[in-house]
Design an enzyme around this catalytic site. Structure first.
Site, PDB file in Angstrom:
ATOM      1  N   LYS A   1      15.953 -98.514   5.933  1.00  0.00           N
ATOM      2  CA  LYS A   1      15.779 -97.534   6.517  1.00  0.00           C
ATOM      3  C   LYS A   1      15.664 -96.067   5.696  1.00  0.00           C
ATOM      4  CE  LYS A   1      20.137 -98.181   9.256  1.00  0.00           C
ATOM      5  NZ  LYS A   1      21.190 -98.580   8.655  1.00  0.00           N
TER       6      LYS A   1
ATOM      7  N   GLY B   1      20.570-105.586  -4.645  1.00  0.00           N
ATOM      8  CA  GLY B   1      20.600-105.578  -3.132  1.00  0.00           C
ATOM      9  C   GLY B   1      19.947-106.387  -2.544  1.00  0.00           C
TER      10      GLY B   1
ATOM     11  N   ARG C   1      26.873-113.573 -10.012  1.00  0.00           N
ATOM     12  CA  ARG C   1      27.847-112.535 -10.828  1.00  0.00           C
ATOM     13  C   ARG C   1      28.597-112.771 -12.238  1.00  0.00           C
ATOM     14  NH1 ARG C   1      28.796-108.898  -6.070  1.00  0.00           N
ATOM     15  NH2 ARG C   1      26.432-107.307  -6.439  1.00  0.00           N
TER      16      ARG C   1
ATOM     17  N   GLY D   1      24.565-101.208  -4.585  1.00  0.00           N
ATOM     18  CA  GLY D   1      24.715 -99.562  -3.984  1.00  0.00           C
ATOM     19  C   GLY D   1      24.598 -98.523  -5.755  1.00  0.00           C
TER      20      GLY D   1
HETATM   21  P1  AMP Z   1      18.058-102.169   2.580  1.00  0.00           P
HETATM   22  O1  AMP Z   1      19.927-102.940   3.012  1.00  0.00           O
HETATM   23  O2  AMP Z   1      18.054-100.772   3.197  1.00  0.00           O
HETATM   24  O3  AMP Z   1      17.049-102.741   2.023  1.00  0.00           O
HETATM   25  O4  AMP Z   1      17.463-103.137   4.207  1.00  0.00           O
HETATM   26  C1  AMP Z   1      17.121-104.135   3.951  1.00  0.00           C
HETATM   27  C2  AMP Z   1      17.220-104.928   5.404  1.00  0.00           C
HETATM   28  O5  AMP Z   1      16.028-104.203   5.610  1.00  0.00           O
HETATM   29  C3  AMP Z   1      16.881-105.873   5.796  1.00  0.00           C
HETATM   30  O6  AMP Z   1      17.743-107.051   6.154  1.00  0.00           O
HETATM   31  C4  AMP Z   1      15.815-106.230   6.679  1.00  0.00           C
HETATM   32  O7  AMP Z   1      15.704-107.822   7.748  1.00  0.00           O
HETATM   33  C5  AMP Z   1      15.461-105.468   7.319  1.00  0.00           C
HETATM   34  N1  AMP Z   1      14.200-104.853   6.973  1.00  0.00           N
HETATM   35  C6  AMP Z   1      12.955-105.235   6.758  1.00  0.00           C
HETATM   36  N2  AMP Z   1      11.793-104.534   6.956  1.00  0.00           N
HETATM   37  C7  AMP Z   1      12.073-104.570   8.801  1.00  0.00           C
HETATM   38  C8  AMP Z   1      12.039-104.414   9.824  1.00  0.00           C
HETATM   39  N3  AMP Z   1       9.848-104.335   9.644  1.00  0.00           N
HETATM   40  N4  AMP Z   1      12.319-104.147  10.784  1.00  0.00           N
HETATM   41  C9  AMP Z   1      13.674-104.025  11.139  1.00  0.00           C
HETATM   42  N5  AMP Z   1      14.365-104.760   9.719  1.00  0.00           N
HETATM   43  C10 AMP Z   1      13.712-104.390   8.207  1.00  0.00           C
END
Ligand code: AMP
Length: 394
Positions: free
Chosen positions: A198, A351, A37, A374
């Site tokens: 999620k 992210g 950054r 974000g």
């Molecule tokens: P996000 O911030 O929504 O992009 O999510 C990132 C997080 O999703 C990371 O910490 C990953 O470990 C988690 N993640 C990705 N795939 C899986 C999975 N199959 N089960 C649980 N966590 C996951």
């Protein structure tokens, strides 16, 4: 971009307040573990200094919650910045107040100084008008270059832009140009790869992208709710039972719009998320009741990479699995490698996927890695970012 940038205004002899995003990750001793950054802010700072401006830098670091807290001082940033710029960058004792005023008033063209963490004042996040005015009183021009904070209407992002002439810095310009072009006028085929934990966090992105992409690839934890909605067993994998209908709806919308939607066809499943249990590869029908999907399987990696190979624009947001555990990072690595090998416009939307490609040392091999987490997501959702909206129109 429809906003003015530093290149559209006269900066010679002007004192310029630059809002940068120096919110760098640190180890427990305050050592900077990733200075990307800071490096990304250099083009704007160098441009201003080379064109006869004096530069006052502002940033936040961490979450001091409106109170002075030495843990969140920008001192390590001042030191790293001095090294990268090759000039001594003094850290001022605060971001407002008489000492700051005295220092900046004495600054000459070519001088640079860093204000202390703006979040040491609760007025920053409250976007307090008087505080914004005080920040602005130390400059003739405001330059917004903190893309990672542009989705927040804070005093040092949006508030100050209402007080003095405000334009975009070169990093913000690049972020908006590369991601903006991909969304508004992509070279086709346009493939989006979404992953992460999620469904809920990515709903608005999925909806916005569905109207723009040719192919939508969904992996990571969010894929299991889509698979479950199609009747596949998902065992103990991440699941959002309230959004099964939503996922079903997205799958049929994709069909109706002629968008190719790809979900994993095999998985790496494990007995625990921390990599300490046993794991194996199974096909889409085969996730056992007592196991968790932790990564896309090898066939899926190949299929997703093949789709990326055919693309002219690729946008990637979110890991394909629990990539923090090395054994579960192969799928994410396959996507990163496919992006690197592609001759398409390749964009990593901030992210965790940005962290993943950075960790693999591949960040320089894609067209653009967004500095916003974000902020990138909100941009991909099609939202107006308040820190950008407040800048002067071209
Ligand atoms: P996000 O911030 O929504 O992009 O999510 C990132 C997080 O999703 C990371 O910490 C990953 O470990 C988690 N993640 C990705 N795939 C899986 C999975 N199959 N089960 C649980 N966590 C996951």
């Amino acid at each position: 971009m429809s906003k003015k940038t530093v290149k559209d205004i006269e900066v010679k002899g002007k004192r310029v307040l630059v809002r940068a995003d120096f919110n760098v990750p640190q180890d427990q001793y305050g050592g900077i573990t990733d200075d990307r950054r800071i490096r990304e802010a250099l083009p704007t700072i160098k441009y201003l200094l080379a064109n006869g401006a004096s530069v006052v830098l502002a940033s936040h670091l961490g979450r001091p919650n409106g109170e002075r807290n030495e843990k969140f001082t920008l001192r390590p940033v001042a030191a790293r910045l001095s090294g990268l710029l090759g000039v001594q960058v003094p850290l001022l004792p605060d971001c407002v107040g008489p000492e700051v005023k005295a220092h900046v008033t004495a600054m000459k063209p070519g001088d640079v100084a860093l204000l202390e963490n703006v979040r040491f004042h609760k007025e920053e996040e409250a976007n307090d008008a008087a505080f914004a005015k005080e920040l602005a009183s130390n400059a003739d021009i405001f330059v917004m270059d903190a893309f990672g904070t542009a989705h927040r209407a804070h005093a040092s992002t949006e508030g100050v832009a209402r007080c003095i002439p405000a334009v975009a810095g070169l990093l913000v310009e690049k972020e908006l140009r590369v991601m903006g072009d991909a969304l508004s006028d992509p070279k086709r085929p346009f493939v989006a790869v979404l992953g992460g934990a999620k469904v809920k966090d990515k709903i608005a992105v999925v909806e916005n992208l569905l109207g723009k992409v040719d192919t939508l690839i969904i992996g990571g934890g969010m894929a299991y709710t889509f698979l479950k909605s199609e009747g596949y067993p998902t065992g103990g994998s991440l699941l959002d039972p309230e959004r099964l209908d939503y996922c079903r709806g997205i799958i049929s919308q994709a069909k109706a719009r002629g968008v190719k939607l790809l979900l994993p066809i095999d998985h790496l499943v494990a007995t625990s998320l921390d990599g300490k249990g046993t794991s194996k590869v199974v096909n889409a029908e085969g996730i056992p009741q007592d196991m968790i999907g932790v990564d896309i399987g090898p066939q899926t990696g190949k299929a997703f990479a093949e789709e990326i190979r055919k693309a002219m624009t690729v946008l990637w947001n979110g890991p394909m699995g629990v990539f923090e555990v090395p054994e579960f990072s192969k799928g994410t690595l396959a996507i990163a490698n496919a992006l690197v090998e592609s001759s398409a416009v390749t964009i990593v939307g901030g992210g965790d996927s940005a962290a993943a490609i950075e960790k693999l040392g591949l960040a320089d091999k894609v067209t653009h890695v967004s500095t916003g987490g974000g902020a990138s997501l909100e941009f991909l959702e099609g939202k107006v970012l308040p820190g950008i909206d407040a800048l002067q129109d071209l």
